[in-house]
Design a protein around this motif. Structure first.
Motif, PDB file in Angstrom:
ATOM      1  N   VAL A 132       0.848  -1.203   0.000  1.00 12.92           N
ATOM      2  CA  VAL A 132       0.000   0.000   0.000  1.00 12.92           C
ATOM      3  C   VAL A 132       0.878   1.246   0.000  1.00 12.92           C
ATOM      4  O   VAL A 132       2.074   1.182   0.308  1.00 12.92           O
ATOM      5  CB  VAL A 132      -0.920   0.054   1.251  1.00 12.92           C
ATOM      6  N   LEU A 133       0.266   2.352  -0.347  1.00  9.18           N
ATOM      7  CA  LEU A 133       0.924   3.657  -0.202  1.00  9.18           C
ATOM      8  C   LEU A 133       0.440   4.207   1.137  1.00  9.18           C
ATOM      9  O   LEU A 133      -0.745   4.527   1.277  1.00  9.18           O
ATOM     10  CB  LEU A 133       0.525   4.586  -1.352  1.00  9.18           C
ATOM     11  N   THR A 134       1.332   4.322   2.091  1.00 14.38           N
ATOM     12  CA  THR A 134       0.876   4.682   3.441  1.00 14.38           C
ATOM     13  C   THR A 134       0.421   6.140   3.519  1.00 14.38           C
ATOM     14  O   THR A 134      -0.361   6.494   4.390  1.00 14.38           O
ATOM     15  CB  THR A 134       1.973   4.411   4.482  1.00 14.38           C
ATOM     16  N   CYS A 135       0.886   6.991   2.586  1.00 15.71           N
ATOM     17  CA  CYS A 135       0.431   8.389   2.607  1.00 15.71           C
ATOM     18  C   CYS A 135      -1.038   8.498   2.206  1.00 15.71           C
ATOM     19  O   CYS A 135      -1.674   9.522   2.412  1.00 15.71           O
ATOM     20  CB  CYS A 135       1.286   9.269   1.694  1.00 15.71           C
ATOM     21  N   GLN A 136      -1.558   7.429   1.593  1.00 18.38           N
ATOM     22  CA  GLN A 136      -2.943   7.425   1.114  1.00 18.38           C
ATOM     23  C   GLN A 136      -3.838   6.485   1.910  1.00 18.38           C
ATOM     24  O   GLN A 136      -5.001   6.318   1.580  1.00 18.38           O
ATOM     25  CB  GLN A 136      -2.961   6.987  -0.360  1.00 18.38           C
ATOM     26  N   SER A 137      -3.255   5.818   2.929  1.00 17.04           N
ATOM     27  CA  SER A 137      -3.977   4.724   3.589  1.00 17.04           C
ATOM     28  C   SER A 137      -4.606   5.136   4.905  1.00 17.04           C
ATOM     29  O   SER A 137      -3.980   5.821   5.724  1.00 17.04           O
ATOM     30  CB  SER A 137      -3.011   3.564   3.854  1.00 17.04           C
ATOM     31  N   ARG A 138      -5.831   4.681   5.074  1.00 14.28           N
ATOM     32  CA  ARG A 138      -6.518   4.835   6.355  1.00 14.28           C
ATOM     33  C   ARG A 138      -7.055   3.464   6.754  1.00 14.28           C
ATOM     34  O   ARG A 138      -7.406   2.663   5.901  1.00 14.28           O
ATOM     35  CB  ARG A 138      -7.638   5.865   6.234  1.00 14.28           C
ATOM     36  N   PRO A 139      -7.117   3.198   8.076  1.00 17.07           N
ATOM     37  CA  PRO A 139      -7.479   1.847   8.516  1.00 17.07           C
ATOM     38  C   PRO A 139      -8.938   1.509   8.239  1.00 17.07           C
ATOM     39  O   PRO A 139      -9.807   2.368   8.307  1.00 17.07           O
ATOM     40  CB  PRO A 139      -7.200   1.894  10.025  1.00 17.07           C
ATOM     41  N   LEU A 140      -9.177   0.245   7.949  1.00 19.70           N
ATOM     42  CA  LEU A 140     -10.548  -0.261   7.815  1.00 19.70           C
ATOM     43  C   LEU A 140     -10.847  -1.297   8.897  1.00 19.70           C
ATOM     44  O   LEU A 140     -11.989  -1.674   9.081  1.00 19.70           O
ATOM     45  CB  LEU A 140     -10.739  -0.925   6.444  1.00 19.70           C
ATOM     46  N   THR A 141      -9.826  -1.803   9.546  1.00 20.32           N
ATOM     47  CA  THR A 141     -10.026  -2.825  10.584  1.00 20.32           C
ATOM     48  C   THR A 141      -9.449  -2.325  11.904  1.00 20.32           C
ATOM     49  O   THR A 141      -8.631  -1.393  11.929  1.00 20.32           O
ATOM     50  CB  THR A 141      -9.340  -4.143  10.185  1.00 20.32           C
ATOM     51  N   GLU A 142      -9.854  -2.997  12.966  1.00 23.72           N
ATOM     52  CA  GLU A 142      -9.482  -2.593  14.316  1.00 23.72           C
ATOM     53  C   GLU A 142      -7.976  -2.636  14.542  1.00 23.72           C
ATOM     54  O   GLU A 142      -7.436  -1.934  15.384  1.00 23.72           O
ATOM     55  CB  GLU A 142     -10.140  -3.591  15.280  1.00 23.72           C
ATOM     56  N   ARG A 143      -7.325  -3.493  13.792  1.00 24.80           N
ATOM     57  CA  ARG A 143      -5.885  -3.678  13.971  1.00 24.80           C
ATOM     58  C   ARG A 143      -5.223  -3.744  12.592  1.00 24.80           C
ATOM     59  O   ARG A 143      -5.675  -4.491  11.714  1.00 24.80           O
ATOM     60  CB  ARG A 143      -5.693  -4.988  14.744  1.00 24.80           C
ATOM     61  N   VAL A 144      -4.160  -2.962  12.428  1.00 27.05           N
ATOM     62  CA  VAL A 144      -3.437  -2.978  11.149  1.00 27.05           C
ATOM     63  C   VAL A 144      -1.942  -3.064  11.461  1.00 27.05           C
ATOM     64  O   VAL A 144      -1.424  -2.274  12.262  1.00 27.05           O
ATOM     65  CB  VAL A 144      -3.717  -1.696  10.323  1.00 27.05           C
ATOM     66  N   VAL A 145      -1.260  -4.008  10.841  1.00 26.33           N
ATOM     67  CA  VAL A 145       0.197  -4.114  11.003  1.00 26.33           C
ATOM     68  C   VAL A 145       0.834  -3.846   9.636  1.00 26.33           C
ATOM     69  O   VAL A 145       0.491  -4.506   8.647  1.00 26.33           O
ATOM     70  CB  VAL A 145       0.601  -5.520  11.518  1.00 26.33           C
TER      71      VAL A 145
END
Ligand code: FES
Length: 359
Positions: free
Chosen positions: A340-353
């Motif tokens: 993923v591109l982290t500058c564009q990413s927002r979480p969809l689940t309770e936990r993201v690694v």
């Protein structure tokens, strides 16, 4: 992919290319030579302080592989903090923080291949194309290259003389079509702009769209998309079309829209893995990007454009799901593999690694 890192490099030369473009060559000390070895078409991210502000920008390398130099070109853009600084104030001896080369705007060189390469570039989009063109012509002696290069006027053509020299050096293997939007058509120069009509015209001549082994498109998003679609419609296999954008038409990135997923809490727990260490923090689902939040929590993660274009902030999801607002640089297989591109990413689940050490 090696983890990108910044190193201080001294400017060896600043060369004026046009009234608003300067090219900057760096000295690379012997102990950093391996880290700054580049592939044609890659870019450097430059970092410096201007006033109170830390500024970082990415610029494509314009040198060919094997030329023995590391050089980028910087075109001044209206209101551009770094590009104005570079054009007006930078001089030999100045030191900039330079990130190791990144980017995948290239195809592997095969010295015995007899390929047909085509590039469509507009304005400073010539920079990575210059690196690709010089490398291909020098290292694949049986391949040929057609360059279509759009500018406003003759005086705004970056690398004009160098391109003329290359045409003379590689007679019969390099064809250049200059397309000028603000000058009358005359011998050797086409009027108008680069678009679908021009692609169709070229492909109706000796250049057969289906014979193109690699097409490199670099310029503003609308031009690049129009040329990509026109080439594909004329018969160039989509896998042979490679795209690099500068600037996007999306100036403000919307927050990722929320999918109907398992988000029972107000905020997700994000774990960042980098250099073998782990950092955890919580992040609201519809708030800032994971990259911005990580920086606020003290992480030092790689980034440059923050617009989904450069790919510098790429990392791999190990657990959970995110949604990307924009993606102009990851290939479909990378998205499939969890990058993923982290500058564009927002979480969809309770936990993201998220793993920044993933190759
Ligand atoms: S920083 Fe450029 S794509 Fe994320």
């Amino acid at each position: 992919m090696t983890t990108p890192s910044f190193h201080p490099l001294t400017i060896r030369e600043c060369r004026r290319e046009t009234a608003d473009t300067v090219s900057i060559a760096f000295d690379v000390p012997a102990d950093l030579a391996d880290r700054f070895r580049f592939v044609q078409g890659q870019y450097l991210t430059l970092k410096t302080r201007i006033g109170d502000e830390e500024v970082r920008r990415s610029y494509s390398i314009c040198s060919g592989v094997g030329e023995g130099e590391l050089r980028v070109a910087v075109k001044k853009v209206d209101g551009g903090l770094f590009s104005t600084h570079a054009n007006q104030s930078l001089a030999p001896g100045a030191v900039l923080e330079v990130m190791t080369p990144m980017g995948r705007f290239h195809t592997p060189i095969a010295p015995d291949a007899a390929r047909t390469y085509v590039a469509f570039a507009a304005g400073s989009g010539i920079t990575p194309v210059m690196s690709i063109l010089k490398t291909v012509l020098a290292q694949e002696p049986k391949s040929r290259f057609v360059l279509v290069y759009g500018n406003r006027t003759v005086s705004s053509i970056i690398f004009r003389e160098e391109l003329e020299d290359l045409k003379n050096r590689y007679i019969g293997r390099l064809v250049i079509h200059h397309v000028l939007s603000r000058e009358p058509e005359e011998a050797g120069l086409l009027g108008g702009r680069i678009g679908a009509g021009l692609v169709r015209e070229l492909c109706a001549g000796p250049l057969k769209a289906e014979d193109i082994d690699a097409a490199f498109l670099c310029g503003p998003q609308p031009m690049v998309e129009e040329v990509r679609d026109a080439l594909a419609a004329c018969g160039t296999p989509p896998a042979n079309i490679h795209v690099e954008l500068f600037g996007t038409t999306t100036s403000a990135r919307p927050a990722a829209k929320m999918a109907a997923t398992d988000t029972p809490t107000d905020a997700a727990t994000i774990a960042i893995l980098q250099d073998g260490k782990r950092k955890e923090f919580t992040l609201a689902y519809d708030g800032e990007s994971i990259l911005d939040a990580a920086h606020r929590h003290g992480a030092d993660l790689p980034y440059s454009c923050k617009s989904g274009v450069c790919c510098t902030c790429r990392a791999k999801i190990r657990e959970g799901k995110v949604e990307m607002a924009e993606n102009y640089s990851l290939e479909p297989w990378e998205v499939e593999a969890g990058y993923v591109l982290t500058c564009q990413s927002r979480p969809l689940t309770e936990r993201v690694v998220i793993d920044f050490d993933a190759a």
